[in-house]
Design a protein around this motif. Structure first.
Motif, PDB file in Angstrom:
ATOM      1  N   ASP A 143      -4.449  -3.920  -6.207  1.00  0.00           N
ATOM      2  CA  ASP A 143      -2.997  -3.977  -6.326  1.00  0.00           C
ATOM      3  C   ASP A 143      -2.565  -5.400  -6.651  1.00  0.00           C
ATOM      4  O   ASP A 143      -3.330  -6.353  -6.479  1.00  0.00           O
ATOM      5  N   ASN A 145       0.767  -7.843  -5.751  1.00  0.00           N
ATOM      6  CA  ASN A 145       1.959  -7.975  -4.922  1.00  0.00           C
ATOM      7  C   ASN A 145       3.074  -8.606  -5.746  1.00  0.00           C
ATOM      8  O   ASN A 145       2.948  -9.741  -6.205  1.00  0.00           O
ATOM      9  N   ASP A 148       9.365  -9.196  -5.293  1.00  0.00           N
ATOM     10  CA  ASP A 148      10.475  -8.494  -4.651  1.00  0.00           C
ATOM     11  C   ASP A 148      10.031  -7.360  -3.745  1.00  0.00           C
ATOM     12  O   ASP A 148      10.869  -6.683  -3.152  1.00  0.00           O
ATOM     13  N   GLU A 149       8.701  -7.148  -3.589  1.00  0.00           N
ATOM     14  CA  GLU A 149       8.219  -6.109  -2.687  1.00  0.00           C
ATOM     15  C   GLU A 149       8.375  -6.559  -1.248  1.00  0.00           C
ATOM     16  O   GLU A 149       8.183  -7.727  -0.922  1.00  0.00           O
ATOM     17  N   GLU A 150       8.706  -5.602  -0.387  1.00  0.00           N
ATOM     18  CA  GLU A 150       8.851  -5.923   1.031  1.00  0.00           C
ATOM     19  C   GLU A 150       7.485  -6.172   1.642  1.00  0.00           C
ATOM     20  O   GLU A 150       6.520  -5.502   1.309  1.00  0.00           O
ATOM     21  N   GLU A 151       7.457  -7.109   2.537  1.00  0.00           N
ATOM     22  CA  GLU A 151       6.223  -7.396   3.261  1.00  0.00           C
ATOM     23  C   GLU A 151       6.010  -6.358   4.340  1.00  0.00           C
ATOM     24  O   GLU A 151       6.969  -5.781   4.851  1.00  0.00           O
ATOM     25  N   GLU A 152       4.764  -6.149   4.715  1.00  0.00           N
ATOM     26  CA  GLU A 152       4.432  -5.227   5.796  1.00  0.00           C
ATOM     27  C   GLU A 152       4.483  -5.971   7.122  1.00  0.00           C
ATOM     28  O   GLU A 152       3.472  -6.253   7.739  1.00  0.00           O
TER      29      GLU A 152
END
Length: 160
Positions: A143, A145, A148-152
């Motif tokens: 993948d 990252n 703008d992706e939310e962090e876990e």
């Protein structure tokens, strides 16, 4: 005064009364470091490789999406710890090891450069710490990252 005599095989015999301290002689031959065997578990090599891979700039996370999801849930459990072996599989023999790593890279980095840096860092760390020869490090990029992706990240508890 104690009298020491030497026998033909080189051992010393003390003509001392019973109960007095005796000079100890070394038994066995060769270097003590060569007596016995050292075995290294797969999990040990996996931890070393996981830590070394995470140290490389551009590696966002380790493991597939499903493994990271389960890992995020496991990390939220009280007393749970982050798994440094997530995304790492090792096969360890007596003198050699082979590794498979699954990584997530940050958007914008050169995947080839990150993979090369991970491979170099993992090989150096594993060989230095274990003495095993690393015959291969296979890297699967599962993948990318995006910024703008939310962090876990775990949510804040509602009750404090």
């Amino acid at each position: 005064m104690t009298e020491m005599t030497t026998t033909p095989d080189g051992d010393n015999e003390a003509n001392e009364p019973p109960g007095s301290p005796r000079k100890t002689t070394r038994r066995g031959g060769g270097d003590p470091a060569t007596r016995g065997r050292t075995t290294i578990a797969d999990g040990v090599v996996e931890k070393i490789a996981g830590m070394a891979a995470r140290d490389v700039l551009g590696v966002h996370a380790m493991g597939s999406g499903l493994a990271r999801t389960f890992g995020a849930v496991r990390d939220r459990v009280p007393g749970g710890t982050k798994s440094v072996t997530r995304g790492v599989k090792a096969e360890v023999g007596e003198v050699q090891t082979a590794l498979d790593l699954e990584i997530v890279v940050d958007y914008g980095v050169s995947i080839g450069d990150v993979a090369r840096a991970v491979r170099e860092n993992v090989i150096a760390a594993v060989e230095r710490m274990t003495g095993l020869e690393v015959v291969e490090v296979n890297i699967a990029v599962s993948d990318v990252n995006l910024p703008d992706e939310e962090e876990e990240e775990p949510e804040q508890p509602r009750i404090q």
